[in-house]
Design an enzyme around this catalytic site. Structure first.
Site: not given
Ligand SMILES: [Zn+2]
Length: 441
Positions: A207-210, A213
């Site tokens: 996932p892009l957020c992982t 961030n």
């Protein structure tokens, strides 16, 4: 070649083919004809000339199969040479199928391997129909599914009864690192690839957020550099080339900086290369073991000298050596091998066409890639969405944001789906769970 030489060459096969035994199939008749059938008539198609394909061709040729065809569109790269042993340094850049065929033909007297340097999708039904069996040594699930669909499309039925002479067995080998599997598929009779599609894990994506961030793995750092930093900084004014050491080095250095920043261990050049090129590690001995089982099954099918594998064998060499064989079951409403349209439940009247397409791609039992959808609405054939043809995509794009109801689809409507995972059209039946259904809940 002297008769004596021929006699000795096949003496071990004769022991199996000219004598009966407790493991023979009921239809087996010991005879000298069995060897002739194998040597002179049995036509086998090997799909893929990579790690498994090289092993398969060698095994089959040495076992007495002499009418072999091999199909592969790839050319040889340096990184193939550690395990794809029919290839040498001088062969880099040449077609795998052609080079493998030449090698076997030069090395195994009497064997005739014919190469097809192309995609499987360019071959028509008559081509596949001309073989007694198909053995797959592929690393692509899509290609496997396509072959499966093709062999199923060759079946004919007389009054609902399967015409068994149209069944072309498919032996499918697969490996990933220290793990492998072999399955024997009798299209229309035993479970097919799509029956057990949910056994394939969905492709790993982060996932892009992982990635952005909360990276925890070295892979997250590499993905970050690949997806976010590279396009932003554009260090070489071009797209990433996984075979260019300068590119990999740049990504390695940036990924390492990020790993240090987040206290993540285990960053290596090799790992960076693996993530960038999406490399599945290949282990030569796993390929050898799996190809050996495939070739043995081919021999058993061709001669009836022993019962076939029923029908799914797994090998795991990761901790010790483990193999297990079990019988996978046919799925009654299989998209590929049953005649029953798969029902899709629609729970919400605001369900959009885009939602349906996402569902077809994400569901573990479907895993489509770029489905094109048509339906018969008010007696007319209507294209709902098609991604593959640019002009049609443009014309149908607005449908994506419409609900199924707005598009004229109703409870019981059938949708016809085309996808690169199969040469055939798939029928889905919509079930709207509204009104009385939802009132009962
Ligand atoms: Zn099936």
């Amino acid at each position: 070649m002297s008769c004596d030489h021929t006699q000795r060459r096949w003496s071990n096969l004769r022991k199996v083919l000219e004598r009966s035994g407790p493991f023979c199939r009921p239809d087996f008749e010991p005879s000298t004809d069995n060897l002739h059938m194998l040597l002179d008539h049995c036509r086998v198609l090997v799909v893929g000339a990579g790690g498994l394909g090289c092993e398969l061709l060698k095994n089959l040729a040495l076992m007495g199969f002499r009418h072999l065809h091999v199909i592969d569109m790839d050319t040889i790269e340096l990184s193939n040479l550690n395990r794809q042993f029919l290839f040498r340094h001088k062969d880099i850049g040449f077609y795998k199928a052609e080079t493998a065929a030449k090698f076997i033909n030069a090395r195994v007297p009497g064997c005739n391997v014919i190469a097809h340097n192309c995609e499987i999708q360019t071959k028509n039904e008559a081509f596949f129909q001309s073989f007694h069996m198909v053995i797959c040594g592929l690393d692509s699930i899509v290609a496997r599914r396509w072959i499966n669909g093709m062999l199923l499309s060759l079946l004919t039925y007389d009054n609902g009864e399967l015409n068994q002479s149209t069944v072309i067995p498919m032996i499918d080998g697969g490996t990933e690192g220290f793990k492998g599997n072999v399955r024997v598929i009798l299209p229309g009779m035993s479970p097919c690839i799509e029956c057990t599609l949910d056994l394939y894990p969905p492709q790993v994506t982060y996932p892009l957020c992982t990635i952005a961030n909360t990276p925890r793995l070295p892979e997250h750092c590499v993905e970050y550099v690949k997806v976010i930093q590279w396009p932003k900084e554009n260090p070489f004014d071009c797209a990433i080339d996984g075979d260019d050491p300068q590119h990999i080095n740049w990504i390695y250095e940036k990924s390492n900086d990020r790993a240090i920043q987040f206290g993540i261990q285990g960053m290596t050049y090799r790992l960076v290369q693996g993530v960038v090129k999406n490399i599945i590690p290949a282990v030569a001995s796993t390929n050898a073991a799996i190809a050996a089982v495939c070739a043995t099954e081919a021999f058993k099918l061709a001669t009836s000298c022993s019962a076939s594998l029923t029908n799914y064998m797994v090998l795991n060499d990761l901790d010790g050596v483990y193999t297990y064989t079990y019988e996978a079951e046919k799925r009654k409403d299989c998209l590929a091998c049953s005649q029953i349209p798969r029902e899709i439940e629609i729970k919400d009247s605001k369900y959009k066409l885009q939602n349906l397409i996402d569902l077809l791609c994400e569901r573990p039992d479907m895993q489509m890639k770029s489905p094109g959808l048509t339906a018969i609405i008010d007696g007319k054939n209507k294209t709902l969405y098609m991604q593959m043809v640019a002009s049609i995509e443009e014309r149908t794009r607005e449908n994506l944001s419409k609900t199924l109801v707005e598009l004229g689809l109703r409870d019981g409507s059938e949708i016809y789906v085309a996808d690169i995972t199969t040469p055939n059209t798939i029928t889905l039946k919509l079930r709207f769970l509204q009104g009385e259904n939802s009132a009962n809940q």
